[in-house]
Design a protein around this motif. Structure first.
Motif, PDB file in Angstrom:
ATOM      1  N   ASP A 174       0.874  -1.262   0.040  1.00 36.72           N
ATOM      2  CA  ASP A 174      -0.060   0.109  -0.018  1.00 36.72           C
ATOM      3  C   ASP A 174       0.912   1.255  -0.014  1.00 36.72           C
ATOM      4  N   ALA A 175       1.730   1.192   1.039  1.00 31.52           N
ATOM      5  CA  ALA A 175       2.916   2.530   0.882  1.00 31.52           C
ATOM      6  C   ALA A 175       3.500   2.732  -0.373  1.00 31.52           C
ATOM      7  N   CYS A 190       0.743   2.851  14.367  1.00 30.09           N
ATOM      8  CA  CYS A 190       0.494   1.599  15.068  1.00 30.09           C
ATOM      9  C   CYS A 190       0.720   0.365  14.298  1.00 30.09           C
ATOM     10  N   VAL A 191       2.047   0.602  13.704  1.00 28.30           N
ATOM     11  CA  VAL A 191       2.382  -0.754  13.093  1.00 28.30           C
ATOM     12  C   VAL A 191       3.912  -1.205  13.777  1.00 28.30           C
ATOM     13  N   PRO A 192       3.988  -2.308  13.635  1.00 28.37           N
ATOM     14  CA  PRO A 192       5.366  -2.848  14.430  1.00 28.37           C
ATOM     15  C   PRO A 192       6.722  -2.147  13.977  1.00 28.37           C
ATOM     16  N   ALA A 193       7.710  -1.868  14.937  1.00 29.79           N
ATOM     17  CA  ALA A 193       8.748  -0.843  14.589  1.00 29.79           C
ATOM     18  C   ALA A 193       9.492  -1.733  13.292  1.00 29.79           C
ATOM     19  N   PRO A 194       9.854  -3.017  13.382  1.00 30.95           N
ATOM     20  CA  PRO A 194      10.586  -3.814  12.311  1.00 30.95           C
ATOM     21  C   PRO A 194       9.873  -3.325  10.985  1.00 30.95           C
ATOM     22  N   LEU A 195       8.399  -3.528  10.907  1.00 27.39           N
ATOM     23  CA  LEU A 195       7.909  -3.269   9.606  1.00 27.39           C
ATOM     24  C   LEU A 195       7.784  -1.684   9.203  1.00 27.39           C
ATOM     25  N   THR A 200       9.842   2.438   5.684  1.00 31.42           N
ATOM     26  CA  THR A 200      10.754   3.449   5.552  1.00 31.42           C
ATOM     27  C   THR A 200      11.866   3.331   4.605  1.00 31.42           C
ATOM     28  N   ALA A 201      12.630   2.063   4.532  1.00 27.71           N
ATOM     29  CA  ALA A 201      13.773   1.856   3.581  1.00 27.71           C
ATOM     30  C   ALA A 201      13.334   1.782   2.191  1.00 27.71           C
ATOM     31  N   SER A 202      11.887   1.304   2.011  1.00 22.82           N
ATOM     32  CA  SER A 202      11.383   0.872   0.678  1.00 22.82           C
ATOM     33  C   SER A 202      11.109   2.157  -0.109  1.00 22.82           C
ATOM     34  N   SER A 204      11.002   6.530  -1.287  1.00 21.57           N
ATOM     35  CA  SER A 204      11.695   7.682  -1.475  1.00 21.57           C
ATOM     36  C   SER A 204      10.975   8.573  -0.516  1.00 21.57           C
ATOM     37  N   MET A 205       9.808   8.517  -0.392  1.00 25.25           N
ATOM     38  CA  MET A 205       8.947   9.487   0.409  1.00 25.25           C
ATOM     39  C   MET A 205       9.114   9.284   1.761  1.00 25.25           C
ATOM     40  N   SER A 206       8.920  10.133   2.646  1.00 20.21           N
ATOM     41  CA  SER A 206       9.054  10.348   4.145  1.00 20.21           C
ATOM     42  C   SER A 206       8.096   9.618   4.737  1.00 20.21           C
ATOM     43  N   THR A 207       8.575   8.702   5.634  1.00 19.93           N
ATOM     44  CA  THR A 207       7.493   8.226   6.604  1.00 19.93           C
ATOM     45  C   THR A 207       7.454   8.810   7.993  1.00 19.93           C
ATOM     46  N   ILE A 208       6.136   9.082   8.310  1.00 16.82           N
ATOM     47  CA  ILE A 208       6.096   9.893   9.790  1.00 16.82           C
ATOM     48  C   ILE A 208       5.377   8.957  10.794  1.00 16.82           C
ATOM     49  N   GLY A 209       6.151   8.584  11.568  1.00 21.94           N
ATOM     50  CA  GLY A 209       5.643   7.275  12.743  1.00 21.94           C
ATOM     51  C   GLY A 209       4.738   7.978  13.807  1.00 21.94           C
ATOM     52  N   ILE A 210       3.527   7.347  14.097  1.00 20.28           N
ATOM     53  CA  ILE A 210       3.081   7.316  15.563  1.00 20.28           C
ATOM     54  C   ILE A 210       2.824   6.241  15.845  1.00 20.28           C
ATOM     55  N   GLY A 211       3.579   5.579  16.758  1.00 23.46           N
ATOM     56  CA  GLY A 211       3.535   4.281  17.062  1.00 23.46           C
ATOM     57  C   GLY A 211       4.019   3.437  16.364  1.00 23.46           C
ATOM     58  N   GLY A 212       4.987   3.888  15.490  1.00 23.42           N
ATOM     59  CA  GLY A 212       5.807   3.270  14.461  1.00 23.42           C
ATOM     60  C   GLY A 212       7.411   2.969  14.907  1.00 23.42           C
TER      61      GLY A 212
END
Ligand code: KIV
Length: 271
Positions: A174-175, A190-195, A200-202, A204-212
């Protein structure tokens, strides 16, 4: 000669650049002029006028009752206060689900009427076409996957998402689909940190975590949570940086006491 410092606005280009440089992105929600002004002066990068407004400011049980009119009203107050941060307006429930045309028109209202610099909307591949059309209209789109509070009834509660392999793979796909559709950034809630790290690594756009977890490109919190102003419940991902609820009660108790005793107003507050 004026000593005024020129303030450079945070833009989609800044956000992209920060990811490239490995510079973390700070984001908080705000819903009113004084809070947004203080945050902007403190140097926050992005301000989200979140539909969390419904719960932390308007007292609803969920974000579902929040309307476009509520969001426009509060986004206007925030954009009036902000000189540097990029302000993102959160598209409320049913403002982008009915038709692509309605979604583009509503996204446009955030920019044209409220002075926002971009919009956020919840959902995965099912909102890819809407994301594409809003982005094609020249409006920066922040995506939002994982726990998407507008779908709380479908998700069966406020739960961590992507815990098993198929659902983790779906979030990863989806991302990517949303990035390809033109989103400039994505909230991972609210996604597990390793996911979150893998997503994030996959991208080019930035990921913003909240519970990530810490490996997202940036972090967002609901301001009422981190200031200790929302007491109804505190999710695990919240860190309370202060407890304004206690401070407000203390100040109000002292005020009541002084009014009752007749020690306020003093001569220094009188004409
Ligand atoms: O509405 C909101 O505040 C949000 C954040 C939790 C990301 O969507």
């Amino acid at each position: 000669m004026s000593t005024q410092v020129k303030i450079t606005r945070v833009t989609t280009a800044t956000v992209r650049d920060m990811k490239k440089k490995g510079e973390k992105i700070s984001m908080l929600t705000a819903y009113d002029y004084p809070t947004a002004a203080a945050m902007d002066e403190a140097g926050i990068d992005l301000i989200l006028v979140g539909d969390s407004l419904g719960m932390v400011v308007l007292g609803y049980d969920s974000t579902l009752p929040v309307t476009m009119e509520d969001m426009i009203h509060h986004t206007k107050a925030v954009t009036r206060a902000v000189n540097r941060a990029m302000v993102i307006g959160d598209m409320p429930f049913m403002s982008y689900q009915v038709s692509v045309e309605e979604a583009v028109r509503n996204a446009g209202r955030f920019m044209q009427e409220a002075g926002a610099h971009g919009v956020k909307l919840e959902g995965g591949r099912e909102v890819a076409e809407v994301t594409r059309r809003i982005a094609q209209a020249g409006i920066p789109v922040m995506a939002h996957i994982g726990l998407t509070p507008q779908s709380v009834h479908q998700l069966g509660g406020y739960k961590v998402q992507g815990k098993d392999h198929p659902s983790a793979m779906k979030l990863l796909e989806d991302a990517k689909i949303l990035e390809d559709a033109g989103a400039f950034s994505i909230v991972l809630e609210c996604v597990p940190a390793p996911l979150a790290e893998k997503i994030t690594a996959s991208l080019s756009m930035s990921t913003i975590g909240i519970g990530g977890g810490v490996h997202c490109d940036g972090q967002v919190l609901v301001v009422h949570d981190m200031l200790g102003l929302f007491e109804r419940f505190t999710p695990k991902f919240v860190k309370k940086y202060t407890n304004l609820n206690v401070q407000i009660k203390g100040a109000v108790t002292q005020y009541i006491d002084e009014v009752k005793k007749g020690t306020f107003p003093g001569p220094e507050h009188s004409f």
